[in-house]
Design a protein around this motif. Structure first.
Motif, PDB file in Angstrom:
ATOM      1  N   GLY A  27      -5.585 -20.475 -17.493  1.00 54.18           N
ATOM      2  CA  GLY A  27      -4.647 -19.836 -16.958  1.00 54.18           C
ATOM      3  C   GLY A  27      -3.726 -20.436 -15.870  1.00 54.18           C
ATOM      4  O   GLY A  27      -4.120 -21.871 -15.475  1.00 54.18           O
ATOM      5  N   THR A  28      -3.129 -19.625 -14.918  1.00 51.94           N
ATOM      6  CA  THR A  28      -2.384 -20.407 -14.251  1.00 51.94           C
ATOM      7  C   THR A  28      -1.901 -19.720 -13.339  1.00 51.94           C
ATOM      8  O   THR A  28      -2.222 -18.120 -13.142  1.00 51.94           O
ATOM      9  N   ASN A  29      -1.223 -19.640 -11.611  1.00 55.58           N
ATOM     10  CA  ASN A  29      -0.877 -19.296 -10.782  1.00 55.58           C
ATOM     11  C   ASN A  29       0.246 -18.017 -11.429  1.00 55.58           C
ATOM     12  O   ASN A  29       1.246 -18.428 -12.234  1.00 55.58           O
ATOM     13  N   VAL A  30       0.389 -16.466 -10.838  1.00 58.94           N
ATOM     14  CA  VAL A  30       1.776 -16.018 -11.297  1.00 58.94           C
ATOM     15  C   VAL A  30       2.209 -15.209  -9.853  1.00 58.94           C
ATOM     16  O   VAL A  30       1.777 -14.668  -9.293  1.00 58.94           O
ATOM     17  N   ILE A  31       3.701 -15.840 -10.400  1.00 63.76           N
ATOM     18  CA  ILE A  31       4.695 -15.215  -9.301  1.00 63.76           C
ATOM     19  C   ILE A  31       5.691 -14.817 -10.001  1.00 63.76           C
ATOM     20  O   ILE A  31       6.882 -16.066  -9.672  1.00 63.76           O
ATOM     21  N   PRO A  32       6.292 -13.766 -10.146  1.00 66.09           N
ATOM     22  CA  PRO A  32       6.657 -13.334 -11.099  1.00 66.09           C
ATOM     23  C   PRO A  32       8.360 -14.170 -10.426  1.00 66.09           C
ATOM     24  O   PRO A  32       9.360 -14.065 -10.943  1.00 66.09           O
ATOM     25  N   THR A  33       8.415 -13.126  -9.096  1.00 66.79           N
ATOM     26  CA  THR A  33       9.619 -13.376  -8.398  1.00 66.79           C
ATOM     27  C   THR A  33       9.393 -12.958  -6.753  1.00 66.79           C
ATOM     28  O   THR A  33       7.669 -11.639  -7.137  1.00 66.79           O
ATOM     29  N   GLU A  34       9.454 -13.309  -5.792  1.00 66.27           N
ATOM     30  CA  GLU A  34       9.157 -12.948  -4.579  1.00 66.27           C
ATOM     31  C   GLU A  34       9.876 -11.357  -3.954  1.00 66.27           C
ATOM     32  O   GLU A  34      10.070 -11.170  -2.819  1.00 66.27           O
ATOM     33  N   TRP A  35      10.824 -11.137  -4.956  1.00 65.76           N
ATOM     34  CA  TRP A  35      11.766  -9.401  -4.595  1.00 65.76           C
ATOM     35  C   TRP A  35      11.310  -8.590  -5.687  1.00 65.76           C
ATOM     36  O   TRP A  35      11.649  -9.007  -6.517  1.00 65.76           O
ATOM     37  N   LEU A  36      10.175  -8.164  -4.741  1.00 71.87           N
ATOM     38  CA  LEU A  36       9.525  -7.152  -5.451  1.00 71.87           C
ATOM     39  C   LEU A  36      10.136  -5.613  -6.040  1.00 71.87           C
ATOM     40  O   LEU A  36      10.390  -5.298  -7.002  1.00 71.87           O
ATOM     41  N   ALA A  37      11.530  -5.478  -5.446  1.00 77.80           N
ATOM     42  CA  ALA A  37      12.253  -5.207  -6.197  1.00 77.80           C
ATOM     43  C   ALA A  37      13.191  -5.014  -7.368  1.00 77.80           C
ATOM     44  O   ALA A  37      13.435  -4.861  -7.851  1.00 77.80           O
ATOM     45  N   GLU A  38      13.075  -6.556  -8.033  1.00 80.81           N
ATOM     46  CA  GLU A  38      13.674  -6.917  -8.819  1.00 80.81           C
ATOM     47  C   GLU A  38      12.588  -6.586 -10.556  1.00 80.81           C
ATOM     48  O   GLU A  38      13.114  -6.876 -11.207  1.00 80.81           O
ATOM     49  N   PHE A  41      -5.817 -11.596  -2.246  1.00 79.25           N
ATOM     50  CA  PHE A  41      -5.556 -10.229  -1.222  1.00 79.25           C
ATOM     51  C   PHE A  41      -3.917 -11.179  -0.958  1.00 79.25           C
ATOM     52  O   PHE A  41      -4.251 -12.591  -1.131  1.00 79.25           O
ATOM     53  N   ALA A  42      -3.357 -10.372  -0.476  1.00 79.32           N
ATOM     54  CA  ALA A  42      -2.387 -11.209   0.035  1.00 79.32           C
ATOM     55  C   ALA A  42      -2.494 -12.290   1.740  1.00 79.32           C
ATOM     56  O   ALA A  42      -1.755 -12.030   2.544  1.00 79.32           O
ATOM     57  N   LEU A  43      -2.805 -13.065   1.931  1.00 80.43           N
ATOM     58  CA  LEU A  43      -3.926 -13.491   2.802  1.00 80.43           C
ATOM     59  C   LEU A  43      -2.968 -14.994   2.071  1.00 80.43           C
ATOM     60  O   LEU A  43      -3.752 -15.387   1.438  1.00 80.43           O
ATOM     61  N   ASN A  48       0.577  -1.401   0.042  1.00 80.57           N
ATOM     62  CA  ASN A  48       0.166   0.426  -0.122  1.00 80.57           C
ATOM     63  C   ASN A  48       0.996   0.906  -0.192  1.00 80.57           C
ATOM     64  O   ASN A  48       1.781   1.338   0.984  1.00 80.57           O
ATOM     65  N   PRO A  49       0.966   1.856  -1.305  1.00 74.63           N
ATOM     66  CA  PRO A  49       1.963   3.384  -0.681  1.00 74.63           C
ATOM     67  C   PRO A  49       1.087   4.431   0.447  1.00 74.63           C
ATOM     68  O   PRO A  49       0.495   4.173   0.376  1.00 74.63           O
ATOM     69  N   GLN A  72      -4.245 -15.144 -15.823  1.00 73.85           N
ATOM     70  CA  GLN A  72      -3.678 -15.243 -14.167  1.00 73.85           C
ATOM     71  C   GLN A  72      -4.344 -15.291 -13.151  1.00 73.85           C
ATOM     72  O   GLN A  72      -4.877 -13.449 -12.829  1.00 73.85           O
ATOM     73  N   ARG A  73      -3.487 -16.052 -12.709  1.00 77.62           N
ATOM     74  CA  ARG A  73      -4.251 -15.357 -11.055  1.00 77.62           C
ATOM     75  C   ARG A  73      -3.038 -14.762 -10.427  1.00 77.62           C
ATOM     76  O   ARG A  73      -1.678 -16.104 -10.291  1.00 77.62           O
ATOM     77  N   VAL A  74      -3.125 -13.736  -9.344  1.00 78.73           N
ATOM     78  CA  VAL A  74      -2.244 -13.026  -8.634  1.00 78.73           C
ATOM     79  C   VAL A  74      -2.334 -13.620  -7.368  1.00 78.73           C
ATOM     80  O   VAL A  74      -3.487 -13.379  -6.473  1.00 78.73           O
ATOM     81  N   HIS A  75      -1.098 -15.046  -7.566  1.00 79.01           N
ATOM     82  CA  HIS A  75      -1.688 -15.968  -6.045  1.00 79.01           C
ATOM     83  C   HIS A  75      -0.904 -15.166  -4.810  1.00 79.01           C
ATOM     84  O   HIS A  75       0.286 -15.231  -4.761  1.00 79.01           O
ATOM     85  N   ALA A  76      -1.628 -14.580  -3.638  1.00 78.28           N
ATOM     86  CA  ALA A  76      -2.335 -14.838  -2.140  1.00 78.28           C
ATOM     87  C   ALA A  76      -1.021 -13.707  -2.643  1.00 78.28           C
ATOM     88  O   ALA A  76      -0.357 -13.855  -1.443  1.00 78.28           O
ATOM     89  N   HIS A  77      -0.525 -12.567  -3.285  1.00 77.76           N
ATOM     90  CA  HIS A  77       0.154 -11.292  -2.566  1.00 77.76           C
ATOM     91  C   HIS A  77      -0.171 -10.479  -4.022  1.00 77.76           C
ATOM     92  O   HIS A  77      -1.389 -10.661  -4.053  1.00 77.76           O
ATOM     93  N   VAL A  78       0.207  -9.107  -4.220  1.00 79.64           N
ATOM     94  CA  VAL A  78       0.201  -8.038  -4.046  1.00 79.64           C
ATOM     95  C   VAL A  78       1.238  -7.538  -5.210  1.00 79.64           C
ATOM     96  O   VAL A  78       2.442  -7.085  -5.209  1.00 79.64           O
ATOM     97  N   GLN A  79       0.851  -7.462  -6.662  1.00 77.92           N
ATOM     98  CA  GLN A  79       2.344  -6.826  -7.605  1.00 77.92           C
ATOM     99  C   GLN A  79       2.359  -5.053  -7.438  1.00 77.92           C
ATOM    100  O   GLN A  79       1.584  -4.743  -7.120  1.00 77.92           O
ATOM    101  N   ALA A  80       3.793  -5.223  -8.311  1.00 78.18           N
ATOM    102  CA  ALA A  80       3.759  -3.723  -8.796  1.00 78.18           C
ATOM    103  C   ALA A  80       2.826  -2.972  -9.584  1.00 78.18           C
ATOM    104  O   ALA A  80       2.706  -4.014 -10.371  1.00 78.18           O
TER     105      ALA A  80
END
Length: 481
Positions: free
Chosen positions: A403-414, A461-463, A175-176, A435-443
């Motif tokens: 579709g599929t789950n999507v977790i490009p990386t766990e390092w958001l800064a990258e 949501f990130a739960l 959350n900004p 794409q399912r943004v799985h249990a997180h929120v992307q940039a």
């Protein structure tokens, strides 16, 4: 700035439709719900802002040749940092302007500090960051906002050693949040200090020993896959070392923003399609902030143009008088024969067409602030009853989801736009469309690319698994439980 027309909000109905028990949350496209937010969130105060009724103008205000007062300066780059292993930073006043940080090492911001400094992979205490900035010429005395797009997980911020609103604190990784720093920055040299804590989640330890399976966990911090997942480094299945690589850091961009006396705090866009899809009403909720102590009368220009196609612009001009602080304004733009957003794999129906809304706040002889949002017009539906039960429809047409789950990386800064564009191209080669943004929120760029590429999103949501009832006092200054 925030727009509810972004892909992850506009298509969140998909995720809600697939989980009917939370369908009541689908109305979050408008700021009417008095939902709690963390201190200093960009959403803070919006639900309490008075609703101001504007006067509609016959035409858009004249904008050509007007100077634009709003500017932004990135604070990305090298910052000095120091792990507070003995937790003495607060008592020794590491935030003070006079504090000597010359022996601190440097680290890029944004970054996940465990990736930059391997000694911090298993560190769950405070890490301090400091940077000197020079206020640009002409910025002194103008409304100034210090904005963070994401810090994982606790943040506390000082400017020139001074405590900010709400103790300068924020919790959450996506959350900004922002601070009014108009009265704290001075011409010439300034110091920004940020204390970041990525806490160990003690909610995962049951009755004094680690969980043996993730679904038995009662986690505390809302980090989804970023603190407990069977795919993360260290994973969630191997006992006490399961969190041995943290994701903490200043993981999103930081900006110093200058505006005129009135700024655009947020834009919420809700396209309302007619039943026959031949027309639409673009509902717009503006949250404006008057940074002065007196009422301000001004004009607002709302101009709608095509992004993926050419069409004559349409718009609406408004005149409004704003009290000091936040205000909300409702407006709408009628649209005939709208170009609809369709998934990329249905070219026989149409393209993933997008519109752009430009909001300009016109003060005395200048544009105080200007904000641009891109969005698609679409209707997403699914019913649980009747002969079409559990059919998924976009704009009235049945669509088969693959579709599929999507977790490009766990390092958001990258992550960046180039990574998301590469992933979208690979995804489309597999002929999937959701794409399912799985249990997180992307940039943010992730959602922009999905809109542009015609990819449907199922936004979690990130739960993940179980969470603690939180029978303790949650304090943003609390480092450990």
């Amino acid at each position: 700035m925030i727009s509810a027309a972004r892909s992850f909000v506009a298509t969140a109905v998909l995720g809600l439709a697939l989980f009917p028990g939370v369908m009541a949350l689908a109305a979050t496209a408008r700021p009417d719900l008095a939902l709690p937010v963390m201190p200093n969130s960009v959403f803070s105060g919006m639900d309490q802002a008075p609703r101001i009724v504007p006067s509609r103008m016959d035409a858009l205000p004249a904008l050509e040749g007007l100077p634009v007062k709003s500017e932004a300066m990135s604070l990305g780059g090298l910052w000095r940092y120091q792990a507070d292993t003995d937790e003495v930073g607060l008592s020794e006043h590491w935030e003070a302007v006079s504090y000597d940080d010359r022996e601190w090492a440097e680290i890029p911001v944004p970054s996940n500090y465990s990736r930059e400094d391997l000694t911090l992979q298993s560190f769950f205490g405070p890490v301090w960051f400091r940077r000197n900035i020079t206020l640009p010429d002409g910025w002194d005395g103008m409304p100034l906002t210090l904005r963070f797009e994401g810090v994982d997980y606790f943040a506390r911020v000082w400017v020139n050693g001074q405590t900010l609103a709400g103790n300068g604190e924020h919790e959450g990784y996506f959350n900004p949040f922002q601070f009014d720093v108009t009265d704290l920055l001075v011409p010439g040299d300034n110091v920004v200090t940020v204390m970041v804590t990525n806490p160990y989640d003690y909610g995962q330890d049951q009755v004094g020993f680690p969980t043996i399976y993730p679904t038995l966990a009662e986690k505390v911090w809302i980090k989804g896959i970023f603190n407990f997942h069977d795919l993360r480094p260290g994973d969630g299945l191997r006992g006490p070392e399961k969190q041995d690589i943290g994701t903490g850091g200043i993981v999103g961009p930081i900006q110093l923003e200058k505006t005129g006396d009135v700024s655009v705090r947020a834009v919420f866009i809700t396209p309302d399609l007619a039943a026959d899809y031949r027309s639409a009403e673009i509902q717009i909720d503006l949250v404006l902030e008057n940074h002065t102590a007196a009422d301000r009368t001004l004009q607002v220009a709302l101009e709608l143009t095509g992004v993926t196609f050419s069409a004559p612009p349409v718009g609406q001009g408004l005149t409004v008088t704003l009290p000091s602080g936040l205000s909300r304004i409702e407006a709408s733009i009628p649209l005939s024969s709208p170009r609809l957003w369709w998934p990329y794999d249905h070219p026989e129906l149409g393209n993933p067409d997008l519109y752009r809304l430009t909001t300009s706040v016109v003060g005395e002889g200048a544009i105080d602030d200007r904000h641009v949002e891109t969005f698609g017009i679409r209707r997403v539906e699914m019913t649980e009853e009747g002969p079409e039960a559990y059919w998924f429809k976009i704009n009235g047409k049945r669509v088969f989801l693959r579709g599929t789950n999507v977790i490009p990386t766990e390092w958001l800064a990258e992550t960046d736009r180039a990574l998301f564009e590469q992933d979208a191209a690979l995804f489309k080669e597999t002929h999937m469309n959701v794409q399912r943004v799985h249990a997180h929120v992307q940039a943010d760029p992730f959602y922009d690319v999905a809109d542009e590429q015609g990819i449907v999103l199922h936004q979690d949501f990130a739960l993940q698994w179980e969470y603690s009832p939180c029978d303790f006092e949650r304090s943003l200054s609390l480092i450990h439980i």
